[in-house]
Scaffold this motif. Sequence first.
Motif, PDB file in Angstrom:
ATOM      1  N   GLU A  10     -68.462  20.493 -53.696  1.00 51.47           N
ATOM      2  CA  GLU A  10     -68.600  19.207 -53.000  1.00 51.47           C
ATOM      3  C   GLU A  10     -69.949  19.112 -52.289  1.00 51.47           C
ATOM      4  OE1 GLU A  10     -66.723  16.934 -53.832  1.00 51.47           O
ATOM      5  OE2 GLU A  10     -64.974  18.018 -54.548  1.00 51.47           O
TER       6      GLU A  10
ATOM      7  N   GLU B 245     -72.568  18.225 -54.820  1.00 45.57           N
ATOM      8  CA  GLU B 245     -72.478  16.813 -55.205  1.00 45.57           C
ATOM      9  C   GLU B 245     -73.053  15.926 -54.102  1.00 45.57           C
ATOM     10  OE1 GLU B 245     -68.636  16.839 -58.211  1.00 45.57           O
ATOM     11  OE2 GLU B 245     -68.298  16.409 -56.098  1.00 45.57           O
TER      12      GLU B 245
ATOM     13  N   HIS C 223     -74.583  12.456 -55.506  1.00 47.10           N
ATOM     14  CA  HIS C 223     -74.341  11.156 -54.866  1.00 47.10           C
ATOM     15  C   HIS C 223     -75.649  10.426 -54.498  1.00 47.10           C
ATOM     16  CE1 HIS C 223     -70.247  12.268 -55.122  1.00 47.10           C
ATOM     17  NE2 HIS C 223     -70.141  12.937 -53.987  1.00 47.10           N
TER      18      HIS C 223
ATOM     19  N   GLU D 298     -63.969  12.817 -50.272  1.00 51.25           N
ATOM     20  CA  GLU D 298     -64.366  14.201 -49.983  1.00 51.25           C
ATOM     21  C   GLU D 298     -64.052  14.568 -48.535  1.00 51.25           C
ATOM     22  OE1 GLU D 298     -68.433  14.561 -51.435  1.00 51.25           O
ATOM     23  OE2 GLU D 298     -67.743  14.283 -53.504  1.00 51.25           O
TER      24      GLU D 298
ATOM     25  N   HIS E   4     -60.015  12.356 -57.550  1.00 47.64           N
ATOM     26  CA  HIS E   4     -61.416  12.318 -57.111  1.00 47.64           C
ATOM     27  C   HIS E   4     -62.348  12.723 -58.263  1.00 47.64           C
ATOM     28  CE1 HIS E   4     -64.924  12.955 -54.560  1.00 47.64           C
ATOM     29  NE2 HIS E   4     -64.995  14.196 -54.954  1.00 47.64           N
TER      30      HIS E   4
ATOM     31  N   GLU F 258     -65.274  10.531 -60.136  1.00 43.57           N
ATOM     32  CA  GLU F 258     -66.673  10.954 -60.296  1.00 43.57           C
ATOM     33  C   GLU F 258     -67.091  10.901 -61.758  1.00 43.57           C
ATOM     34  OE1 GLU F 258     -67.346  13.879 -56.483  1.00 43.57           O
ATOM     35  OE2 GLU F 258     -66.581  14.771 -58.317  1.00 43.57           O
TER      36      GLU F 258
HETATM   37 FE   FE2 Z   1     -66.793  15.411 -55.247  1.00 44.73          FE
END
Ligand code: FE2
Length: 188
Positions: free
Chosen positions: A54, A57, A62, A83, A117, A121
Amino acid sequence: MTQTFVQSADDVVAFLTAQHNLIKDMFDDVLSASSTKAREKAFVDLRQLLAVHETAEEMVVHPRVRHEVRGGDEIVDARLHEEHAAKEQLSKLESMDVDSKEFIDALTKFRDAVADHADHEENEEFNKLQRNLAADDLKRMEKAVQAAEALAPTRPHPGVESAKMNFAVGPFASMLDRARDAIGAALR
Ligand SMILES: [Fe+2]
Ligand SMILES: [Fe+2]
């Protein structure tokens, strides 16, 4: 350095998608573990992989989606919200007895949320980056994700979802320059 379990792939999308599949398998490992010790170990492995995945990302993927994808801000804000919720669920799980029904029930719910999730994505971010970015750009992003994962904190920290915050505050401040150098080098 955290073991991120996935071999180098062709590009950032292949790498992170393989990690999504691995994360799903690791949930099954926790749920099907045959002893307390095995379940604890499987849960720690899962928690570490989720934390570094995470963070990478949040640092690498992101921000690109915000810039490169139409409606990117809205898409990314929704992912950050998920998240954040995941990190809160994970911290609650950490305080439970891994053999309790409470833990199994909460982990099962958490697994479903994480799978949703990951689907979001893949469908709303990865597909669009693949469409909008050149192949060598996607390859460089994979290197940046690997660099971020190597340096990322291995425990979840709710409330530090923005790329800036994860590395600019608290115990991560000292990693900031190293992370930037490593990620910058990978993106050059
Ligand atoms: Fe994620
Ligand atoms: Fe992901």
